[in-house]
Scaffold this motif. Structure first.
Motif: not given
Length: 561
Positions: A134-141, A367-372, A379-383
């Motif tokens: 949101q604030f920097v760059d989608e690639a960093w997210g 934490y891992g599941s919420r990151n996924l 759309n940076q991981a499978p839907k």
């Protein structure tokens, strides 16, 4: 140190229509340099559904403030302070250890100021990941999201839990690893409310353990143990306040202190996970802000007090703490109790530390599941990772992360303590990387607000010193990351395993960042391009009730509320 603007009963709607018009006029053409009319309109008409939609429709708000507050303690007070602190004491000495814990506490506290403001404005699942986009760059997210998933599947706490059980049992650690994996997966598969209540109980146990260790340490220091021996500050005088490391003299003492910092970072692991469950807590803006703000004095005071006490009860040249077995036998607190001829308490401490390791491993899976989930939203991981069960648990992400838990069987090797140390170094580097990005998010948000003419008074909650705190914590974390493996640059001290665990996070993150940027052509957001208006609009259209004033017997709830 801090202040927050809670909505009152008379101002619960925040603004009337004229005030809203004034705030819309704050986005002035004179203040936003060289921005086209169309770009300004985009800022004003930001689509809040694209920011908060999936979080609010798929996840359940099953957590209360007390759950989130205690999850903070669960995440921070893992096995680091109980098991690894002896190694820091042996490396840096009592004064060096105390200074290391104090310095990292300061960095963590400053970092939480920026995180509190960002998360209260944009309370989403896996907040830091989404803030980067949101604030920097989608690639960093994308980068931080997958780095966080990768570190979440590091079974360091499961390995620690199995080692802790070995204090009592000669059975194969593989048996205990299997049991622990099954229980952790089961506790994450029912509902977030069930998980919150379970961890609330574990956090109470952990809090009791910390207070108990502080009291026992004071008793031992004052000669109240069975042997009746008073210690006082004896170990600060002999063998001394600092330990020489790698070289002699003042430089060697400084090297010992600096080496201890990396291990201490691991002890503060989990601090940044506070807003990761923002989408699953009631009144997220108020609750997340309060949790982040209070972590500074709660965690810092408890951690510094505990670290100070351990420097009093065990000498830094004790061979037991220097050669860690990975279980409670090498815990400085257990060693001190044995030295004082206290028979039963070491077993009590070991049991409480076991619950700490279990709950910290539990949080890693959450934490891992919420990151996924957060990655799948963009759309940076499978839907498929957006799939939730009827109770709002992202079960596909939970199952995926759980599939990597068997890596803990690496602990069955003869060098199990070394495996635990490798995991510790890798996680420490990831934590520092995360703290850098948290600071970066706040710096970019503040810069965008300034360029777009949005005053800080419009933030749902704020802390006066937060802009400066973000810079200080970000720079300090960057220095610690670059120097974390400094030992490898000393002649004759290079070890490929040490170098890899200290610095692998850097090429990994850069590879993910440039790979996604090249693949998707993402853009680094300039200040006037950051969509802030949709976030402020959502905050103003969804006001939250103020915190209830705590009085009478309810003052006791300040331990967790």
């Amino acid at each position: 140190m801090s202040s927050s603007k809670e909505p009152t009963a008379s101002s619960i709607s925040y603004t009337d229509s004229s005030e809203k018009n004034e705030k819309q006029e704050n986005i002035d053409f004179n203040k936003i340099h060289d921005v086209e009319v169309a770009e300004i309109q985009t800022i004003r008409d930001g689509d809040t559904e694209s920011v908060f939609g999936e979080d609010r429709t798929r996840l359940k708000q099953g957590l209360n403030q007390r759950h989130l507050q205690m999850l903070t303690l669960v995440g921070v007070f893992g096995t680091g302070i109980f098991l690894s602190s002896g190694g820091q004491l042996a490396t840096a000495g009592p004064c060096g250890t105390f200074l290391a814990y104090t310095l990292i506490a300061l960095i963590v506290g400053l970092n939480q100021m920026g995180l509190a403001e960002c998360a209260s404005l944009m309370p989403t699942s896996s907040a830091t990941v989404r803030h980067c986009e949101q604030f920097v760059d989608e690639a960093w997210g994308f980068t931080y999201g997958w780095v966080s998933v990768w570190s979440s599947i590091m079974p360091n706490e499961i390995s620690a839990a199995a080692l802790i059980v070995s204090y009592w049992s000669d059975l194969s650690q593989g048996i205990w690893i299997t049991i622990i994996i099954f229980v952790i997966y089961a506790s994450n598969s029912y509902s977030i409310r069930f998980y919150g209540e379970l961890e609330f109980v574990f956090a109470i146990i952990k809090l009791s353990l910390l207070i108990g260790l502080i009291i026992v340490s004071i008793v031992i220091t004052c000669g109240g143990g069975p042997n009746g021996k008073s210690i006082g500050f004896q170990y600060w005088r002999n063998p001394g306040p600092f330990v020489e490391y790698l070289t002699k003299g003042d430089l060697g003492k400084f090297a010992g202190f600096w080496k201890a910092l990396s291990g201490v970072v691991y002890s503060y692991g989990g601090v940044q996970s506070v807003p990761a469950l923002a989408a699953e807590v009631k009144y997220p803006r108020r609750t997340v802000f309060t949790a982040c703000k209070r972590i500074f004095y709660r965690v810092s005071i408890l951690m510094i007090l505990t670290a100070f006490c351990l420097t009093l009860i065990v000498p830094s040249n004790d061979k037991t703490i220097a050669n860690s077995t990975g279980n409670a036998a090498s815990s400085p607190f257990v060693v001190a109790m044995k030295n004082a001829n206290i028979k039963v308490l070491p077993h009590v401490v070991n049991a409480a530390v076991l619950t700490s390791a279990f709950s910290a491993a539990n949080l890693q899976l959450v934490y891992g599941s919420r990151n996924l989930f957060a990655l799948a939203v963009k759309n940076q991981a499978p839907k498929i990772f957006l799939k939730t069960n009827k109770r709002g648990i992202p079960w596909v992400g939970t199952t995926f992360c759980a599939c990597f838990m068997p890596l803990a069987y690496m602990n069955l090797s003869t060098s199990s303590a070394n495996v635990f140390n490798w995991f510790q170094s890798i996680v420490s580097a990831k934590l520092l990387f995360g703290w850098i990005l948290i600071s970066s998010n706040h710096i970019h948000m503040t810069r965008a607000m300034k360029v777009q003419g949005i005053p800080r008074s419009r933030l749902p909650h704020s802390i006066g010193f937060a802009p400066q705190a973000a810079w200080i914590s970000g720079i300090a974390s960057f220095i610690l990351l670059l120097t974390g493996g400094f030992k490898n640059f000393v002649k004759g001290q290079f070890l490929i395993s040490s170098f890899f665990s200290s610095y692998f996070i850097i090429p990994l993150s850069l590879g993910l960042y440039f790979g996604w940027k090249f693949f998707k052509g993402t853009k680094y957001l300039k200040p006037h391009e950051v969509d802030l208006e949709s976030l402020f609009k959502d905050a103003e259209e969804n006001p939250e009730p103020p915190l209830e004033k705590v009085r009478g017997w309810k003052l006791l709830t300040l331990l967790w509320s």
